[in-house]
Design a protein around this motif. Structure first.
Motif, PDB file in Angstrom:
ATOM      1  N   SER A  87       1.795 -24.194  -9.805  1.00  0.00           N
ATOM      2  CA  SER A  87       2.992 -23.741  -9.092  1.00  0.00           C
ATOM      3  C   SER A  87       4.215 -24.399  -9.726  1.00  0.00           C
ATOM      4  CB  SER A  87       2.864 -24.118  -7.610  1.00  0.00           C
ATOM      5  OG  SER A  87       3.896 -23.526  -6.868  1.00  0.00           O
ATOM      6  N   GLN A  88       4.936 -23.611 -10.488  1.00  0.00           N
ATOM      7  CA  GLN A  88       5.978 -24.112 -11.395  1.00  0.00           C
ATOM      8  C   GLN A  88       7.366 -24.058 -10.750  1.00  0.00           C
ATOM      9  OE1 GLN A  88       6.455 -25.552 -14.120  1.00  0.00           O
ATOM     10  NE2 GLN A  88       8.324 -24.787 -15.065  1.00  0.00           N
ATOM     11  N   SER A  89       8.233 -24.981 -11.150  1.00  0.00           N
ATOM     12  CA  SER A  89       9.663 -24.956 -10.760  1.00  0.00           C
ATOM     13  C   SER A  89      10.285 -23.630 -11.183  1.00  0.00           C
ATOM     14  CB  SER A  89      10.452 -26.010 -11.545  1.00  0.00           C
ATOM     15  OG  SER A  89      10.085 -27.303 -11.258  1.00  0.00           O
ATOM     16  N   PRO A  90      11.408 -23.236 -10.554  1.00  0.00           N
ATOM     17  CA  PRO A  90      12.138 -22.081 -11.099  1.00  0.00           C
ATOM     18  C   PRO A  90      12.505 -22.351 -12.564  1.00  0.00           C
ATOM     19  CG  PRO A  90      13.419 -23.190  -9.377  1.00  0.00           C
ATOM     20  CD  PRO A  90      12.069 -23.814  -9.394  1.00  0.00           C
ATOM     21  N   THR A  91      12.306 -21.349 -13.400  1.00  0.00           N
ATOM     22  CA  THR A  91      12.454 -21.519 -14.854  1.00  0.00           C
ATOM     23  C   THR A  91      13.222 -20.321 -15.415  1.00  0.00           C
ATOM     24  OG1 THR A  91      10.209 -22.416 -14.727  1.00  0.00           O
ATOM     25  CG2 THR A  91      11.073 -22.039 -16.935  1.00  0.00           C
ATOM     26  N   PRO A  92      14.261 -20.556 -16.227  1.00  0.00           N
ATOM     27  CA  PRO A  92      15.057 -19.419 -16.724  1.00  0.00           C
ATOM     28  C   PRO A  92      14.320 -18.568 -17.772  1.00  0.00           C
ATOM     29  CG  PRO A  92      16.005 -21.521 -17.437  1.00  0.00           C
ATOM     30  CD  PRO A  92      14.785 -21.847 -16.644  1.00  0.00           C
ATOM     31  N   GLY A 129       1.129 -12.736 -21.396  1.00  0.00           N
ATOM     32  CA  GLY A 129       2.485 -12.911 -20.849  1.00  0.00           C
ATOM     33  C   GLY A 129       3.574 -13.488 -21.720  1.00  0.00           C
ATOM     34  N   ALA A 130       3.351 -13.635 -23.043  1.00  0.00           N
ATOM     35  CA  ALA A 130       4.447 -14.137 -23.889  1.00  0.00           C
ATOM     36  C   ALA A 130       5.348 -12.967 -24.282  1.00  0.00           C
ATOM     37  CB  ALA A 130       3.886 -14.825 -25.131  1.00  0.00           C
ATOM     38  N   LEU A 131       6.526 -12.911 -23.691  1.00  0.00           N
ATOM     39  CA  LEU A 131       7.455 -11.806 -23.949  1.00  0.00           C
ATOM     40  C   LEU A 131       8.491 -12.213 -25.000  1.00  0.00           C
ATOM     41  CD1 LEU A 131       8.325  -8.970 -22.873  1.00  0.00           C
ATOM     42  CD2 LEU A 131       9.866 -10.181 -21.328  1.00  0.00           C
TER      43      LEU A 131
HETATM   44  P1  NAI Z   1       8.252 -13.621 -18.435  1.00  0.00           P
HETATM   45  O1  NAI Z   1       9.058 -12.457 -17.966  1.00  0.00           O
HETATM   46  O2  NAI Z   1       8.559 -14.179 -19.743  1.00  0.00           O
HETATM   47  O3  NAI Z   1       6.684 -13.293 -18.325  1.00  0.00           O
HETATM   48  C1  NAI Z   1       6.137 -12.344 -17.428  1.00  0.00           C
HETATM   49  C2  NAI Z   1       5.155 -11.536 -18.252  1.00  0.00           C
HETATM   50  O4  NAI Z   1       4.375 -10.639 -17.442  1.00  0.00           O
HETATM   51  C3  NAI Z   1       5.858 -10.687 -19.321  1.00  0.00           C
HETATM   52  O5  NAI Z   1       5.404 -11.053 -20.608  1.00  0.00           O
HETATM   53  C4  NAI Z   1       5.428  -9.280 -18.960  1.00  0.00           C
HETATM   54  O6  NAI Z   1       5.355  -8.410 -20.069  1.00  0.00           O
HETATM   55  C5  NAI Z   1       4.083  -9.543 -18.308  1.00  0.00           C
HETATM   56  N1  NAI Z   1       3.576  -8.379 -17.563  1.00  0.00           N
HETATM   57  C6  NAI Z   1       4.237  -7.666 -16.613  1.00  0.00           C
HETATM   58  N2  NAI Z   1       3.468  -6.622 -16.217  1.00  0.00           N
HETATM   59  C7  NAI Z   1       2.300  -6.698 -16.925  1.00  0.00           C
HETATM   60  C8  NAI Z   1       1.109  -5.929 -16.950  1.00  0.00           C
HETATM   61  N3  NAI Z   1       0.952  -4.841 -16.170  1.00  0.00           N
HETATM   62  N4  NAI Z   1       0.111  -6.285 -17.801  1.00  0.00           N
HETATM   63  C9  NAI Z   1       0.244  -7.375 -18.609  1.00  0.00           C
HETATM   64  N5  NAI Z   1       1.352  -8.161 -18.613  1.00  0.00           N
HETATM   65  C10 NAI Z   1       2.361  -7.825 -17.780  1.00  0.00           C
HETATM   66  O7  NAI Z   1       8.482 -14.745 -17.279  1.00  0.00           O
HETATM   67  P2  NAI Z   1       7.741 -16.117 -16.945  1.00  0.00           P
HETATM   68  O8  NAI Z   1       8.653 -16.830 -16.021  1.00  0.00           O
HETATM   69  O9  NAI Z   1       7.278 -16.767 -18.181  1.00  0.00           O
HETATM   70  O10 NAI Z   1       6.501 -15.629 -16.061  1.00  0.00           O
HETATM   71  C11 NAI Z   1       5.187 -16.059 -16.273  1.00  0.00           C
HETATM   72  C12 NAI Z   1       4.516 -16.378 -14.946  1.00  0.00           C
HETATM   73  O11 NAI Z   1       5.132 -17.537 -14.370  1.00  0.00           O
HETATM   74  C13 NAI Z   1       4.611 -15.278 -13.889  1.00  0.00           C
HETATM   75  O12 NAI Z   1       3.407 -15.211 -13.169  1.00  0.00           O
HETATM   76  C14 NAI Z   1       5.718 -15.802 -12.985  1.00  0.00           C
HETATM   77  O13 NAI Z   1       5.664 -15.260 -11.687  1.00  0.00           O
HETATM   78  C15 NAI Z   1       5.365 -17.279 -13.008  1.00  0.00           C
HETATM   79  N6  NAI Z   1       6.410 -18.175 -12.526  1.00  0.00           N
HETATM   80  C16 NAI Z   1       7.680 -18.101 -13.041  1.00  0.00           C
HETATM   81  C17 NAI Z   1       8.676 -18.895 -12.541  1.00  0.00           C
HETATM   82  C18 NAI Z   1      10.072 -18.750 -13.034  1.00  0.00           C
HETATM   83  O14 NAI Z   1      11.003 -19.208 -12.339  1.00  0.00           O
HETATM   84  N7  NAI Z   1      10.293 -18.165 -14.190  1.00  0.00           N
HETATM   85  C19 NAI Z   1       8.419 -19.911 -11.484  1.00  0.00           C
HETATM   86  C20 NAI Z   1       7.032 -19.957 -11.055  1.00  0.00           C
HETATM   87  C21 NAI Z   1       6.074 -19.107 -11.554  1.00  0.00           C
END
Ligand code: NAI
Length: 293
Positions: free
Chosen positions: A212-217, A34-36
């Motif tokens: 369970s994380q805070s909303p994060t940009p 998940g590191a984009l």
């Molecule tokens: P992000 O957009 O940087 O990371 C999401 C990742 O999921 C991306 O790297 C994406 O390429 C990957 N992904 C999507 N479809 C995929 C697939 N089919 N196979 C493999 N990878 C896939 O955003 P963030 O916020 O770092 O998200 C990480 C986790 O944190 C997610 O589960 C998100 O729901 C969770 N989260 C995020 C919050 C927020 O406010 N940003 C708050 C609470 C939880």
């Protein structure tokens, strides 16, 4: 003269590992999904795990590898990237096999940091959902966590006492209207953590938790409509304020470390206290003020 001193100090610091904070993950091997880009929570986890002495493999969906900057992160962390769509058992099998080959053994930690909902992306109202997309949301954001563990077990990729963490959001328990079908995906994810945590705890003393994380940009976060207003609301509702991506990474490192060996099957709130607050004095004052006008 001063410059030489600076260079020599840096070489010395690297030799004795002064950049490492606590060496909490020394000798541990892992997989980080998940590191984009640099805003991703997984990006911070990778950087911090590297500082803490872990070796790991990075992975993301093939399409994200083309769009994102993961290669930059891999260079920083002196590792490789293995593409895998987390919904594909075949890709996951290849991920585990190649990771073990690269790392020279089984893994001690796995981070599931994956979320995506086509309905959210396309702004579909909750009473007008596309069900094919709904199933994709559940598959990508929820079921993929089960697949990561089942395929990992079948390829015999986990060391005893390993730690597996997935990221989640409080919309699994409470209504946040714009979160749409991701709320169901997160409920599924948290339920899988409990059920699979039971199985892996019994068989290999492996921990499985959700944070369970805070909303994060981040890209995923800002994809939810009204995110900025919500970010500020959550910050004001949390006695400690919103938790940042870096703070989330720090917490996850403790869960990967040996300091949390008996913590499993939990949904752990990392949200500055948001989940435990009913109302704040500031909001009460606002309501009282508007009632008196
Ligand atoms: P992000 O957009 O940087 O990371 C999401 C990742 O999921 C991306 O790297 C994406 O390429 C990957 N992904 C999507 N479809 C995929 C697939 N089919 N196979 C493999 N990878 C896939 O955003 P963030 O916020 O770092 O998200 C990480 C986790 O944190 C997610 O589960 C998100 O729901 C969770 N989260 C995020 C919050 C927020 O406010 N940003 C708050 C609470 C939880």
């Amino acid at each position: 003269m001063l410059r030489d001193l600076f260079i020599n100090f840096n070489i010395f610091a690297k030799k004795i590992n002064l950049n490492t904070m606590y060496n909490l993950l020394k000798g541990k091997k892992g997989i980080i999904t998940g590191a984009l880009d640099e805003n991703s929570i997984a990006w911070k986890v990778a950087q911090t795990a590297h500082q803490e002495g872990a070796s790991f493999v990075l992975t993301n969906a093939p399409v994200a590898l083309r769009m994102g900057k993961i290669k930059e992160l891999a260079e920083q962390c002196q590792t490789i990237v293995i593409p895998a769509d987390a919904t594909s058992e075949e890709d996951l099998k290849n991920l585990y096999e190649k990771s073990m080959e690269h790392l020279g053994g089984k893994v001690d930690f796995v981070l599931h940091s994956i979320g995506m909902s086509p309905n959210v992306r396309k702004n579909r109202a909750y009473n007008d959902l596309n069900y094919t997309w709904f199933q994709q949301s559940l598959d990508i954001s929820g079921l993929s966590f089960h697949k990561m563990m089942q395929v990992g077990e079948k390829t015999d990729a986990f060391n005893d006492y390993a730690s597996i963490v997935a990221l989640t959001y409080i919309a699994a328990q409470r209504v946040f209207p714009d979160y749409s079908d991701m709320a169901q995906a997160k409920s599924l994810l948290e339920s899988i953590a409990r059920s699979y945590g039971y199985v892996l705890g019994k068989s290999k003393r492996i921990r499985v938790n959700t944070v369970s994380q805070s909303p994060t940009p981040t890209t995923a976060g800002t994809g939810i409509s009204g995110f900025d207003a919500f970010l500020s609301y959550a910050d004001q509702m949390s006695p400690l304020g919103n938790a940042s991506a870096q703070e989330c990474a720090d917490y996850i490192i403790t869960l990967f470390s040996d300091l949390t060996r008996r913590v499993t099957m939990q949904n752990l709130f990392h949200d500055g206290g948001f989940s435990a607050v009913g109302v704040t004095q500031e909001i009460m004052d606002l309501v009282l003020k508007s009632n008196n006008q």
